[in-house]
Write a protein that holds these residues in place. Structure first.
Motif, mmCIF file in Angstrom:
data_model
loop_
_atom_site.group_PDB
_atom_site.id
_atom_site.type_symbol
_atom_site.label_atom_id
_atom_site.label_comp_id
_atom_site.label_asym_id
_atom_site.label_seq_id
_atom_site.Cartn_x
_atom_site.Cartn_y
_atom_site.Cartn_z
ATOM 1 N N SER A 268 0.850 -1.188 0.000
ATOM 2 C CA SER A 268 0.000 0.000 0.000
ATOM 3 C C SER A 268 0.894 1.249 0.000
ATOM 4 O O SER A 268 1.869 1.321 0.753
ATOM 5 N N PRO A 269 0.566 2.260 -0.836
ATOM 6 C CA PRO A 269 1.410 3.467 -0.852
ATOM 7 C C PRO A 269 1.483 4.121 0.525
ATOM 8 O O PRO A 269 2.488 4.757 0.867
ATOM 9 N N GLY A 270 0.437 3.939 1.338
ATOM 10 C CA GLY A 270 0.415 4.547 2.674
ATOM 11 C C GLY A 270 1.477 3.989 3.601
ATOM 12 O O GLY A 270 1.814 4.589 4.622
ATOM 13 N N GLU B 78 2.023 9.338 11.955
ATOM 14 C CA GLU B 78 1.387 8.046 12.236
ATOM 15 C C GLU B 78 -0.088 8.166 11.856
ATOM 16 O O GLU B 78 -0.808 9.018 12.405
ATOM 17 N N ARG B 79 -0.535 7.346 10.941
ATOM 18 C CA ARG B 79 -1.933 7.418 10.488
ATOM 19 C C ARG B 79 -2.293 6.134 9.775
ATOM 20 O O ARG B 79 -1.475 5.209 9.694
ATOM 21 N N PHE B 80 -3.493 6.085 9.223
ATOM 22 C CA PHE B 80 -3.938 4.901 8.504
ATOM 23 C C PHE B 80 -3.007 4.627 7.323
ATOM 24 O O PHE B 80 -2.679 5.535 6.561
ATOM 25 N N THR B 81 -2.569 3.366 7.208
ATOM 26 C CA THR B 81 -1.685 3.008 6.089
ATOM 27 C C THR B 81 -2.269 1.892 5.229
ATOM 28 O O THR B 81 -1.776 1.628 4.145
ATOM 29 N N GLY B 82 -3.261 1.191 5.750
ATOM 30 C CA GLY B 82 -3.807 0.039 5.036
ATOM 31 C C GLY B 82 -3.133 -1.261 5.476
ATOM 32 O O GLY B 82 -3.497 -2.349 5.030
ATOM 33 N N ALA C 298 -7.602 5.330 13.365
ATOM 34 C CA ALA C 298 -9.016 5.651 13.167
ATOM 35 C C ALA C 298 -9.246 7.154 13.016
ATOM 36 O O ALA C 298 -10.176 7.576 12.327
ATOM 37 N N PHE C 299 -8.408 7.965 13.654
ATOM 38 C CA PHE C 299 -8.639 9.417 13.578
ATOM 39 C C PHE C 299 -8.109 10.002 12.276
ATOM 40 O O PHE C 299 -8.742 10.844 11.652
ATOM 41 N N GLU C 300 -6.921 9.539 11.890
ATOM 42 C CA GLU C 300 -6.374 10.016 10.606
ATOM 43 C C GLU C 300 -6.577 8.884 9.601
ATOM 44 O O GLU C 300 -5.653 8.154 9.246
#
Ligand code: FAD
Length: 387
Positions: free
Chosen positions: A63-65, A146-150, A199-201
Motif C-alpha cells: 500500500s502506498p500509505g 502516524e496514520r492509517f496506512t492500510g 481511526a482518527f487520521e
C-alpha cells in the motif's frame, strides 16, 4: 464509553481521567511546539533491518500509505543534521562502528561538542547496535505522520500476537502482580494508541477523503474500556518519567542553538504535570525485584526487536520510536529509584538524545491520542443525539 471519568485511572495512578484530560489541554500547544522543533522532529532508523524472529521476506506492504519518505533534499535540513556532521549516514560501514556504540548514541554526534559516554549495557531496555549502520535513513517525522496506512490482516496480527503471547507475562501471571500487569497495560495502551491514530487520521477509500472514522475507533478501542484506560495509564507513566528526570536535566545539551529554548519548553510542560500521577514504587513491592526487573528488560528489548518484523515501513518507524520511548520510561522509572543523587544525575547524564527524542515523541503521540479519544466521544454523542 462506560468509563467514569471522575475515577482514578488505576491503583498506581492516583489521578482521574478528567484530571489527565485537563492537564493534557494545558500542555497540548507547548508539546506540539516542542515536537515540531528541528531538534525533535528528526529520527534515524534502519528500515531494512532483518527480522530475526521469523522469515518475513514475502510479507511486504504494497500500500502506498506504508511508505516512508526519507530525507533526500539535504539543503532543507539544518546544518547539524547533515551527513558529514552526523558521522555520515551513507558512508558508514558496520566495521566503522565502535562496538560500544548503541542505537541511542548517534544523536550525541549532533552537537559534536560533547560525546557522551556509551550507555551502560546492563541499563539498556532497547535493542543495542540498532541504528548505526549504512542502511539507516533520516526521517522528518512531521512529514511521515502516524496514520492509517492500510497495513493489517494476518501480517500485523502476527506481530501483535507475538508481542502479547511471547513477550507479555502469561495470563495466569497477570492480575497477580502489579509489575506484570503494568507490562501488559503498557503494550495494550501502546496498541490502543496506534489504533486511535489509525481511526482518527483515516482514509475513506471510497471518497478518498481523510478524517475520523468512528466505527473503526469503536471496533478497535472505544468498545473496550480497559483499552481506553490503558492509554491514560501510559500517559501517566510517561508523564511521571518526565517528572523524574526534570531535576537532573541541567547537564543535557540540546545543541547550542536550541539548548535554552528546548529546556525552557520541557520545564514548562513538566511543571504542569502532577507527581502523584503514577507511583512506580508500588510496582515491585513484595517482589524479587532484581530478577523481575531483568525479566522486564529482556522482554522489552525483544519488543523493540520485533518492530524489525513489521512489514509496513511507516508503521515500523512509529512502532520502533514508541517501543524505544517506553523502554526509556522503564529505564528511568526503575533505575532512577535507587542510589544517591550523584548516581541519579549520572543516569540522566548518560541518557542519549536519541532516547529523549523517542520519549518526548511518545508523550506527544499519547497526548494526541487523548485529544482524539475526547473528539471521538463528541462525535459519538452528536451521532447518538442527531442520528
Ligand atoms: P489488530 O489491531 O491487529 O489486533 C489484533 C488482536 O489484538 C485483536 O483482534 C484483539 O484481540 C487484540 N487487541 C487489539 N487491540 C488491543 C489492545 N489495545 N489491547 C489488547 N488487545 C488488543 N496500521 C496503520 O494503519 N497505521 C499505523 O501506523 C500502524 N502501525 C502499526 C505498528 C505496529 C507495530 C503494528 C504491529 C501494526 C501497526 N498497524 C498500523 C496495524 C494495526 O495496528 C492493526 O494491526 C491493523 O489495523 C489491523 O487491525 P485489527 O482490527 O485486525 O486488529
Amino acid at each position: 464509553c462506560q468509563i467514569d471519568k471522575g475515577e482514578t485511572v488505576s491503583s498506581i495512578c492516583n489521578i482521574t481521567f478528567n484530571e489527565i484530560n485537563e492537564i493534557n489541554t494545558y500542555i497540548r500547544s507547548d508539546l506540539e511546539k516542542l515536537i515540531s522543533s528541528d531538534f525533535f522532529k528528526y529520527f534515524k532508523i534502519d528500515l531494512r533491518k532483518e527480522c530475526t524472529f521469523w522469515d518475513n521476506k514475502d510479507g511486504l506492504c504494497f500500500s502506498p500509505g506504508c511508505a516512508v519518505d526519507p530525507i533526500d533534499d539535504w539543503a532543507k535540513v539544518p546544518m547539524y543534521w547533515q551527513p558529514d556532521i552526523l558521522g555520515s549516514i551513507t558512508n558508514n560501514t558496520t566495521e566503522d562502528i565502535d562496538i560500544h556504540d548503541d542505537e541511542c548514541s548517534f544523536l550525541d554526534e549532533l552537537c559534536a561538542e560533547e560525546k557522551r559516554l556509551p550507555e551502560i549495557p546492563e541499563c539498556n531496555y532497547c535493542d543495542v547496535n540498532d541504528f548505526e549502520n549504512s542502511n539507516c535513513v533520516l526521517v522528518d517525522l512531521s512529514k511521515n505522520r502516524e496514520r492509517f496506512t492500510g497495513y493489517g490482516g494476518n501480517q500485523s496480527r502476527e506481530i501483535w500476537s507475538s508481542i502479547y503471547n511471547e513477550n507479555c507475562f502469561s495470563f495466569g501471571e497477570v492480575g497477580k502482580s502489579l509489575a506484570k500487569d503494568t507490562f501488559y497495560r503498557l503494550i495494550s495502551g501502546f496498541h490502543a494508541s496506534i489504533g486511535t491514530h489509525v481511526a482518527f487520521e483515516h482514509l475513506n477509500l471510497e471518497e478518498e477523503d481523510w478524517g475520523p472514522y468512528l466505527e473503526g475507533f469503536m471496533e478497535k478501542v472505544g468498545n473496550f474500556p480497559e483499552r481506553v484506560t490503558n492509554i491514560y495509564f501510559n500517559y501517566a507513566v510517561v508523564a511521571k518519567t518526565l517528572l523524574k528526570i526534570q531535576p537532573y536535566l541541567k547537564n543535557i545539551e540540546f545543541c547550542n542553538e536550541y539548548n535554552e529554548d528546548v529546556k525552557r519548553n520541557i520545564m514548562n510542560i513538566v511543571s504542569q504535570l502532577d507527581s502523584t500521577i503514577f507511583n512506580e514504587d508500588l510496582l515491585f513491592e513484595n517482589e524479587i525485584s532484581s530478577v523481575l526487573k531483568d525479566d522486564f528488560k529482556n522482554r522489552f528489548r525483544n519488543v523493540t526487536k520485533i518492530m524489525d518484523c513489521v512489514q509496513c515501513e511507516r508503521c515500523k518507524l512509529w512502532g520502533k520510536l514508541q517501543a524505544v520511548g517506553y523502554a526509556t520510561c522503564l529505564k528511568i522509572l526503575f533505575e532512577l529509584n535507587e542510589g544517591d543523587e550523584i548516581s541519579k544525575q549520572d543516569i540522566v547524564d548518560k541518557l542519549t538524545k536519541y532516547e529523549l527524542v523517542a520519549l518526548l515523541n511518545t508523550f506527544n503521540l499519547l497526548s494526541e491520542t487523548i485529544e482524539y479519544v475526547n473528539d471521538f466521544e463528541t462525535i459519538y454523542n452528536k451521532q447518538a443525539l442527531y442520528g
